[in-house]
Design an enzyme around this catalytic site. Structure first.
Site, PDB file in Angstrom:
ATOM      1  N   HIS A  57      39.359  42.787  28.603  1.00 17.41           N
ATOM      2  CA  HIS A  57      38.851  42.208  30.005  1.00 17.41           C
ATOM      3  C   HIS A  57      37.786  43.010  30.332  1.00 17.41           C
ATOM      4  O   HIS A  57      37.452  44.031  29.984  1.00 17.41           O
ATOM      5  CB  HIS A  57      40.352  42.314  30.882  1.00 17.41           C
ATOM      6  CG  HIS A  57      41.369  41.380  30.447  1.00 17.41           C
ATOM      7  ND1 HIS A  57      42.027  41.011  31.610  1.00 17.41           N
ATOM      8  CD2 HIS A  57      41.877  41.230  29.131  1.00 17.41           C
ATOM      9  CE1 HIS A  57      43.174  40.143  30.924  1.00 17.41           C
ATOM     10  NE2 HIS A  57      42.963  40.333  29.756  1.00 17.41           N
ATOM     11  N   GLU A  59      37.305  44.529  33.241  1.00 16.68           N
ATOM     12  CA  GLU A  59      37.301  45.747  33.732  1.00 16.68           C
ATOM     13  C   GLU A  59      37.673  46.876  32.599  1.00 16.68           C
ATOM     14  O   GLU A  59      37.077  48.242  32.764  1.00 16.68           O
ATOM     15  CB  GLU A  59      38.793  45.699  34.723  1.00 16.68           C
ATOM     16  CG  GLU A  59      38.550  44.959  35.655  1.00 16.68           C
ATOM     17  CD  GLU A  59      39.237  43.689  35.750  1.00 16.68           C
ATOM     18  OE1 GLU A  59      38.942  42.842  34.452  1.00 16.68           O
ATOM     19  OE2 GLU A  59      39.802  42.927  36.350  1.00 16.68           O
ATOM     20  N   CYS A  87      44.077  41.837  37.023  1.00 19.48           N
ATOM     21  CA  CYS A  87      45.619  41.685  36.495  1.00 19.48           C
ATOM     22  C   CYS A  87      46.270  43.033  36.370  1.00 19.48           C
ATOM     23  O   CYS A  87      45.719  44.102  36.587  1.00 19.48           O
ATOM     24  CB  CYS A  87      45.667  41.041  35.158  1.00 19.48           C
ATOM     25  SG  CYS A  87      44.863  42.027  33.680  1.00 19.48           S
ATOM     26  N   CYS A  90      44.580  45.374  33.882  1.00 14.23           N
ATOM     27  CA  CYS A  90      43.718  46.145  34.397  1.00 14.23           C
ATOM     28  C   CYS A  90      44.063  47.061  35.518  1.00 14.23           C
ATOM     29  O   CYS A  90      43.194  47.995  35.724  1.00 14.23           O
ATOM     30  CB  CYS A  90      42.449  45.317  34.865  1.00 14.23           C
ATOM     31  SG  CYS A  90      42.119  44.193  33.379  1.00 14.23           S
TER      32      CYS A  90
END
Length: 400
Positions: A57, A59, A87, A90
């Protein structure tokens, strides 16, 4: 608009550039930047589809880069900007990195976990406080996501394309190896500047080092990807993927030709294996510049990179000092004295040696003489500073 709001918008726009790039490459368009003071120390975009890894992801990618940039595992004086509400995975990464401020654009009612971020980071048992700011560039972030998923639905509804056509690389893409100055910024070629301006993305060893060069030559703002020894294998796959999709990717090192004692080999190999074009531009190189001015034979020479510091060092030097042509190697100024002493011991005190340092810079210098003379000169000076190239005369050529 307040100064704080202006700053939030500025860095969210940087994250949006990364998000747009991820969308063009087939990933859900989410981008993230991590800021320390007024400097971006980490950049990331979703790499889930490209890397085949569900944990990549935006992040996570940005946090990894920020940790490498700062050299500390806790980012407790940084702000994270991300185009989509984090999410739960993260949120956990944000917690572990102790990031105190999170700013996001679009809300995610399905997987967004900012309530969890609040609850986790504001837990008094963690001795850590967090601030979460929402709605920055919200409409732009939301539109980017809506348009992406609309295009995805259209593709899903479209007739299937033959596999042979689907898998063929886009011939408009190419990997460009762009040499950069080894000291004097005026050594940048016109073709190199043009290539950087026209590239879709620029891949560099250190974005902090490359950014001033791009600014000097008025290269428009575009996606910068870090590429170094710690992420070379993974990033090479992404570079090949981008080129296969038709992008023009420019690869630069901190100085000189990419791939010569610098990252680049794996990216070139990955592109070749994918059937993509690789184009190397001529330009600055410490290797060729130093040997041309050395005064040693240039008809036959061998470049051996950096000598091993410990394991295998003796065998390495003995093997290359027996070479019938000029031997060229790089070395750190802190290990230069030891290297010249070893050359004098293994190759002969009368063996001709040339040490080039600070090539193309203000204090450029060539130290020439026998191995014994150069070793004595360095010892008398207490060492030298700068980038170093060491050249040793052929084994069959003794002192004249």
């Amino acid at each position: 608009m307040s100064e704080v709001a202006r700053k939030h918008q500025q860095f969210m726009q940087e994250a949006l550039v990364l998000a747009e790039e991820a969308g063009r490459l087939g990933d859900v368009p989410v981008g993230c930047v991590i800021v320390r003071g007024d400097e971006i120390v980490g950049r990331g975009a979703n790499e889930i589809q490209r890397m085949g890894d569900p944990t990549r992801h935006a992040e996570i990618v940005a946090i990894e880069q920020a940790v490498r940039t700062i050299g500390e595992k806790f980012l407790d004086d940084c702000t994270l900007y991300v185009t989509l509400e984090p999410c739960s995975m993260c949120a956990g990464a944000i917690l572990l990195a102790r990031i105190p401020t999170v700013v996001y654009g679009a809300a995610d009612p399905k997987t967004g976990a900012c309530r969890s971020v609040f609850e986790l980071l504001d837990d008094p048992r963690l001795n850590h406080q967090a601030t979460v700011r929402t709605g920055i560039c919200e409409e732009e972030c939301s539109t980017l996501l809506r348009d992406f998923f609309a295009r995805q639905r259209e593709r899903d509804d479209a007739p299937e394309v033959e596999q042979s056509q689907q898998g063929a690389p886009n011939t408009s893409g190419a990997l460009y190896l762009v040499p950069t100055p080894i000291g004097n910024l005026e050594d940048m070629t016109l073709r190199s500047v043009k290539t950087l301006r026209e590239a879709d993305v620029i891949v560099c060893e250190d974005t902090r080092h490359t950014s001033p060069l791009l600014k000097k030559y008025d290269v428009p703002r575009k996606t910068l990807l870090s590429y170094h020894e710690h992420n070379e294998r993974e990033r090479a796959m992404e570079i090949a993927y981008r080129v296969a999709q038709g992008q023009k990717v420019a690869l630069v090192s901190d100085a000189g030709m990419p791939g010569i004692s610098d990252p680049g080999y794996r990216a070139v190999q990955a592109c070749i294996e994918a059937g993509c074009r690789v184009i190397a531009l001529p330009g600055a190189s410490a290797l060729t510049t130093a040997i041309a001015a050395s005064g040693l034979p240039t008809d036959v020479f061998c470049f051996v990179g950096f000598p091993p510091q410990k394991k295998g060092r003796t065998q390495f030097l003995e093997t290359h000092l027996a070479y019938h042509g000029t031997v060229v190697m790089y070395e750190s100024p802190y290990r230069l004295q030891e290297l010249i002493d070893d050359i004098a011991h293994m190759g002969g005190a009368e063996r001709k040696v040339v040490v080039a340092r600070e090539i193309s810079k203000l204090h450029e210098e060539y130290i020439r003489g026998t191995a014994a003379d150069v070793a004595a000169a360095l010892r008398a000076r207490g060492g030298v500073k700068g980038e170093i190239v060491v050249m040793v005369a052929p084994a069959l050529q003794g002192a004249s």
